[in-house]
Design a protein around this motif. Structure first.
Motif, mmCIF file in Angstrom:
data_model
loop_
_atom_site.group_PDB
_atom_site.id
_atom_site.type_symbol
_atom_site.label_atom_id
_atom_site.label_comp_id
_atom_site.label_asym_id
_atom_site.label_seq_id
_atom_site.Cartn_x
_atom_site.Cartn_y
_atom_site.Cartn_z
ATOM 1 N N UNK A 155 113.255 0.257 89.537
ATOM 2 C CA UNK A 155 112.253 -0.674 89.024
ATOM 3 C C UNK A 155 111.360 0.105 88.063
ATOM 4 N N UNK A 156 111.407 -0.277 86.790
ATOM 5 C CA UNK A 156 110.595 0.420 85.785
ATOM 6 C C UNK A 156 109.355 -0.415 85.501
ATOM 7 N N UNK A 157 108.265 -0.043 86.177
ATOM 8 C CA UNK A 157 107.010 -0.792 86.036
ATOM 9 C C UNK A 157 105.972 -0.041 85.223
ATOM 10 N N UNK A 158 106.260 1.203 84.854
ATOM 11 C CA UNK A 158 105.308 1.973 84.053
ATOM 12 C C UNK A 158 105.205 1.358 82.660
ATOM 13 N N UNK A 159 103.991 1.263 82.156
ATOM 14 C CA UNK A 159 103.810 0.710 80.816
ATOM 15 C C UNK A 159 102.346 0.673 80.433
ATOM 16 N N UNK A 160 102.096 0.403 79.157
ATOM 17 C CA UNK A 160 100.729 0.289 78.654
ATOM 18 C C UNK A 160 100.602 -0.975 77.825
ATOM 19 N N UNK A 161 99.363 -1.461 77.720
ATOM 20 C CA UNK A 161 99.085 -2.633 76.890
ATOM 21 C C UNK A 161 98.364 -2.223 75.611
ATOM 22 N N UNK A 162 97.297 -1.460 75.713
ATOM 23 C CA UNK A 162 96.561 -0.887 74.582
ATOM 24 C C UNK A 162 96.218 -1.921 73.509
ATOM 25 N N UNK A 163 95.443 -2.968 73.833
ATOM 26 C CA UNK A 163 95.096 -3.998 72.848
ATOM 27 C C UNK A 163 94.391 -3.396 71.632
ATOM 28 N N UNK A 164 94.724 -3.913 70.464
ATOM 29 C CA UNK A 164 94.127 -3.419 69.229
ATOM 30 C C UNK A 164 94.405 -4.414 68.101
ATOM 31 N N UNK A 165 93.406 -4.822 67.339
ATOM 32 C CA UNK A 165 93.670 -5.691 66.180
ATOM 33 C C UNK A 165 94.602 -4.995 65.188
ATOM 34 N N UNK A 166 95.364 -5.772 64.449
ATOM 35 C CA UNK A 166 96.314 -5.208 63.494
ATOM 36 C C UNK A 166 95.616 -4.271 62.508
ATOM 37 N N UNK A 167 94.460 -4.676 62.028
ATOM 38 C CA UNK A 167 93.767 -3.877 61.007
ATOM 39 C C UNK A 167 93.388 -2.485 61.517
ATOM 40 N N UNK A 168 93.234 -2.350 62.837
ATOM 41 C CA UNK A 168 92.810 -1.071 63.419
ATOM 42 C C UNK A 168 93.967 -0.309 64.066
ATOM 43 N N UNK A 169 95.172 -0.872 64.029
ATOM 44 C CA UNK A 169 96.323 -0.238 64.680
ATOM 45 C C UNK A 169 96.940 0.815 63.782
ATOM 46 N N UNK A 170 96.906 2.056 64.241
ATOM 47 C CA UNK A 170 97.533 3.152 63.488
ATOM 48 C C UNK A 170 99.006 3.260 63.880
ATOM 49 N N UNK A 171 99.763 3.991 63.079
ATOM 50 C CA UNK A 171 101.166 4.207 63.407
ATOM 51 C C UNK A 171 101.297 4.989 64.711
ATOM 52 N N UNK A 172 100.397 5.918 64.963
ATOM 53 C CA UNK A 172 100.420 6.674 66.220
ATOM 54 C C UNK A 172 100.196 5.762 67.423
ATOM 55 N N UNK A 173 99.264 4.829 67.276
ATOM 56 C CA UNK A 173 98.982 3.866 68.345
ATOM 57 C C UNK A 173 100.230 3.025 68.631
ATOM 58 N N UNK A 174 100.838 2.521 67.560
ATOM 59 C CA UNK A 174 102.060 1.712 67.669
ATOM 60 C C UNK A 174 103.180 2.496 68.354
#
Length: 253
Positions: free
Chosen positions: A91-110
């Motif tokens: 069961x792979x339940x590990x994960x992140x959501x990390x909400x961020x508006x598109x304008x503030x989303x960096x490639x590293x964040x993505x």
């Protein structure tokens, strides 16, 4: 009269990632109550130990790993089974959501979202199917989200990653069927976990209330997801593969 219970996980060896909190923690506790023997995996050793203390039964073990690190996941998983026995389920339940508006989303964040939610799942699937690592008629369950099929503002990366998880599960299910491995997803709606609390802090109470109102049966509990995972791991789901079981209180309806 037969006493066969198709939902039983008695003595099944299950690997659960993300077991230190949220859905992963609840899944682990519930599966232990169904007789499963668990290997719990997370990054936080202290919180992982707390989950282990809450388990029922004996023979459980814990392992600390960061899937974004340099660890060879295939070799790591072979080491795990050497010290115990082959797995019946993952069961792979590990994960992140990390909400961020598109304008503030960096490639590293993505890329962090994609690595955590998608690449880690690929590494685990590849490792799980190795000879000697899993038993015949085993089952992989990936935790997806209704966000694989619906959008929400500030969750572009999360939505994209969960869509990728479901596509990956379908392709893996077809390729691994000949090896006796079923691959499915559970796609929850909004469930009351630490991740949802952080989302509420970001978007505010009014926006959170609007999200709650999209769930006709209300916000879910982690146990609602755990019961669905139990089904997909069990012999009751022997003819189920390559699909995503939606558990969302009516959100997508």
């Amino acid at each position: 009269m037969s006493s066969f219970n198709p939902f039983s996980l008695d003595a099944k060896h299950i690997l659960v990632t993300g077991a230190s909190s949220g859905i992963g923690r609840e899944v682990a506790i519930w599966l232990s109550r169904q007789g499963a023997v668990l290997t719990l995996v997370a990054r936080d050793e202290e919180r992982l130990a707390a989950t282990a203390q809450a388990l029922e039964g004996k023979g459980h073990q814990t392992a600390v790993i960061d899937f974004l690190g340099d660890e060879d996941v295939s070799r790591w998983m072979k080491e795990l089974v050497r010290s115990s026995c082959p797995f019946d389920g993952l069961v792979h339940a590990a994960g992140v959501q990390m909400p961020m508006p598109i304008r503030a989303t960096s490639l590293n964040h993505w890329e962090k979202i994609m690595s955590t939610n998608v690449s880690s799942g690929f590494s685990l699937i590849k490792a799980f199917r190795q000879k000697g690592v899993c038993q015949p008629d085993s089952s992989i369950v990936l935790i997806s989200s209704v966000m694989a099929r619906a959008g929400e503002p500030a969750l572009l990366g999360y939505c994209a990653s969960k869509g990728a998880v479901e596509s990956m599960a379908r392709a893996a299910a077809l390729e691994l069927a000949r090896e006796g491995i079923r691959v499915n997803c559970v796609a929850p709606g909004v469930v009351q976990t630490e991740m949802v609390e952080s989302l509420q802090n970001l978007i505010g109470e009014d926006s959170m209330q609007a999200i709650r109102e999209k769930h006709p049966l209300g916000i879910g509990n982690p146990s609602d997801v755990a019961y669905a995972v139990n089904y997909l791991l069990s012999p009751a789901a022997r003819w189920v593969t390559g699909t995503s079981l939606v558990v969302d209180g009516g959100y997508l309806a």
